[in-house]
Design a protein around this motif. Structure first.
Motif, mmCIF file in Angstrom:
data_model
loop_
_atom_site.group_PDB
_atom_site.id
_atom_site.type_symbol
_atom_site.label_atom_id
_atom_site.label_comp_id
_atom_site.label_asym_id
_atom_site.label_seq_id
_atom_site.Cartn_x
_atom_site.Cartn_y
_atom_site.Cartn_z
ATOM 1 N N GLY A 19 0.817 -1.210 0.000
ATOM 2 C CA GLY A 19 0.000 0.000 0.000
ATOM 3 C C GLY A 19 0.848 1.256 0.000
ATOM 4 N N THR A 20 0.514 2.194 0.861
ATOM 5 C CA THR A 20 1.286 3.438 0.938
ATOM 6 C C THR A 20 2.519 3.302 1.821
ATOM 7 O OG1 THR A 20 -0.063 4.247 2.778
ATOM 8 C CG2 THR A 20 -0.774 4.855 0.565
ATOM 9 N N GLY A 21 2.821 2.078 2.223
ATOM 10 C CA GLY A 21 4.074 1.818 2.916
ATOM 11 C C GLY A 21 4.104 2.164 4.386
ATOM 12 N N ASN A 22 2.945 2.301 5.015
ATOM 13 C CA ASN A 22 2.927 2.664 6.432
ATOM 14 C C ASN A 22 3.683 1.647 7.288
ATOM 15 O OD1 ASN A 22 1.391 5.035 6.112
ATOM 16 N ND2 ASN A 22 -0.504 3.877 6.067
ATOM 17 N N ILE A 25 13.610 3.385 0.722
ATOM 18 C CA ILE A 25 13.077 2.026 0.586
ATOM 19 C C ILE A 25 12.881 1.722 -0.896
ATOM 20 C CG2 ILE A 25 11.056 0.565 1.043
ATOM 21 C CD1 ILE A 25 10.746 2.013 3.714
ATOM 22 N N ASP A 26 13.134 0.482 -1.266
ATOM 23 C CA ASP A 26 12.960 0.036 -2.647
ATOM 24 C C ASP A 26 11.486 -0.316 -2.869
ATOM 25 O OD1 ASP A 26 13.288 -0.866 -5.199
ATOM 26 O OD2 ASP A 26 14.421 -2.667 -4.678
ATOM 27 N N TRP A 27 10.761 0.575 -3.546
ATOM 28 C CA TRP A 27 9.341 0.363 -3.822
ATOM 29 C C TRP A 27 9.183 -0.172 -5.240
ATOM 30 C CZ3 TRP A 27 6.961 0.938 0.636
ATOM 31 C CH2 TRP A 27 7.408 1.900 1.553
ATOM 32 N N ARG A 81 15.726 -3.891 6.666
ATOM 33 C CA ARG A 81 15.688 -3.509 5.257
ATOM 34 C C ARG A 81 14.548 -4.238 4.550
ATOM 35 N NH1 ARG A 81 19.208 -4.437 0.386
ATOM 36 N NH2 ARG A 81 20.155 -6.164 1.510
ATOM 37 N N PHE A 82 13.597 -3.468 4.040
ATOM 38 C CA PHE A 82 12.420 -4.019 3.390
ATOM 39 C C PHE A 82 12.263 -3.509 1.964
ATOM 40 C CE2 PHE A 82 10.985 -5.641 7.370
ATOM 41 C CZ PHE A 82 9.950 -6.540 7.092
ATOM 42 N N PHE A 111 8.780 -0.762 9.745
ATOM 43 C CA PHE A 111 9.777 -1.834 9.824
ATOM 44 C C PHE A 111 11.166 -1.263 9.581
ATOM 45 C CE2 PHE A 111 6.204 -4.583 7.852
ATOM 46 C CZ PHE A 111 5.582 -4.713 9.075
ATOM 47 N N ASN A 112 11.251 -0.323 8.633
ATOM 48 C CA ASN A 112 12.514 0.331 8.317
ATOM 49 C C ASN A 112 13.019 1.131 9.513
ATOM 50 O OD1 ASN A 112 13.814 3.103 6.970
ATOM 51 N ND2 ASN A 112 14.476 1.219 5.978
#
Length: 260
Positions: A44-47, A79-81, A58-59, A52-53
């Motif tokens: 999603g929007t990475g919440n 972060i790598d999206w 590392r995610f 976690f980061n």
């Protein structure tokens, strides 16, 4: 589904913050290591990815919605999206040290292919953790009293626990464990049953917009009628009797973990 979440993603961050307790439980079950590489599938929007980061892990975040990922990138450019789906993960075989999937599996178009792909990209002896709800649990939501068709449609999306466990096993996962989750009064991530103990939350249009059942599945007339009835029941305290009639010990959501 992509179009659905491109629409929801416009104001998604207003109501869908990472919940500290859920974050803690996901990481506890994942058992990440400091130098590992992990995946948040359906980020999603990475919440949660961003949380976690912040914890030092590392995610990679993968999601099929451009709009969602646009918000995620604004949040954390380190972060790598990646744009993608669980059914087709563009990562090399055995490159990940663990996977988390939060409130996403009901959007997968092919559960078997998705778990097979997730198994493929995991290294041996690593963990996968899924946070979801089951139709059996959702039948216990008091929301059924006000929005029966919406909940029925929502339940049709959700794979049963038996289906999830069998599909994970067929994909190769072992040591599959489950743990029920009951909504906390201080929940920060305002997903479908966020108002279990605070029904007035559903009277807020912004909160409903961030919930796919309300924003994409629901019939407009049913929602309007249900909200009107809910508002009256809150005012006359009848809502307390409704809530009590739906009390159960099944849990509202479920943590499911497995090992490669």
């Amino acid at each position: 589904m992509k179009a659905k979440y491109d629409t929801i993603g416009i104001n998604y961050n207003e109501t869908r913050s990472a919940d500290p307790y859920i974050t803690e439980q996901l990481l506890k079950k994942l058992k990440p290591k400091a130098f590992g590489l992990y995946l948040d599938i359906g980020c999603g929007t990475g919440n949660y990815t961003n949380e976690f980061n912040k914890h030092g892990y590392r995610f990679i975040g993968i999601d099929p919605s451009d709009e969602m990922l646009k918000k995620a990138k604004q949040k954390n450019k380190n972060i790598d999206w990646k744009l993608g789906k669980a059914e087709n993960i563009t990562l090399k075989t055995e490159t990940l040290d663990g996977i988390i999937g939060s409130l996403t599996i009901h959007h997968w178009t092919d559960l078997g292919k998705s778990f097979t792909e997730l198994y493929r990209v995991l290294k041996p002896k690593t963990n996968i953790v899924i946070f979801t709800s089951t139709p059996k649990q959702m039948k216990g939501y008091w929301l059924n009293h006000y929005f029966p068709k919406m909940l029925e449609d929502s339940m049709q999306q959700m794979p049963s626990l038996d289906t999830i466990e069998k599909t994970m096993t067929l994909a190769g996962f072992s040591e599959i464990k489950t743990e029920p989750y009951f909504i906390k009064p201080d929940l920060k991530d305002l997903f479908l049953y966020c108002g279990k103990q605070n029904p007035s939350l559903y009277l807020d249009a912004a909160i409903r917009h961030g919930i796919s059942s309300f924003s994409s599945l629901a019939n407009k007339d049913e929602v309007e009628n249900g909200l009107e009835k809910l508002k009256k029941d809150i005012e006359n305290n009848e809502i307390n009797n409704i809530i009590q009639s739906y009390e159960n010990n099944l849990g509202d959501y479920l943590f499911i973990s497995g090992k490669k």
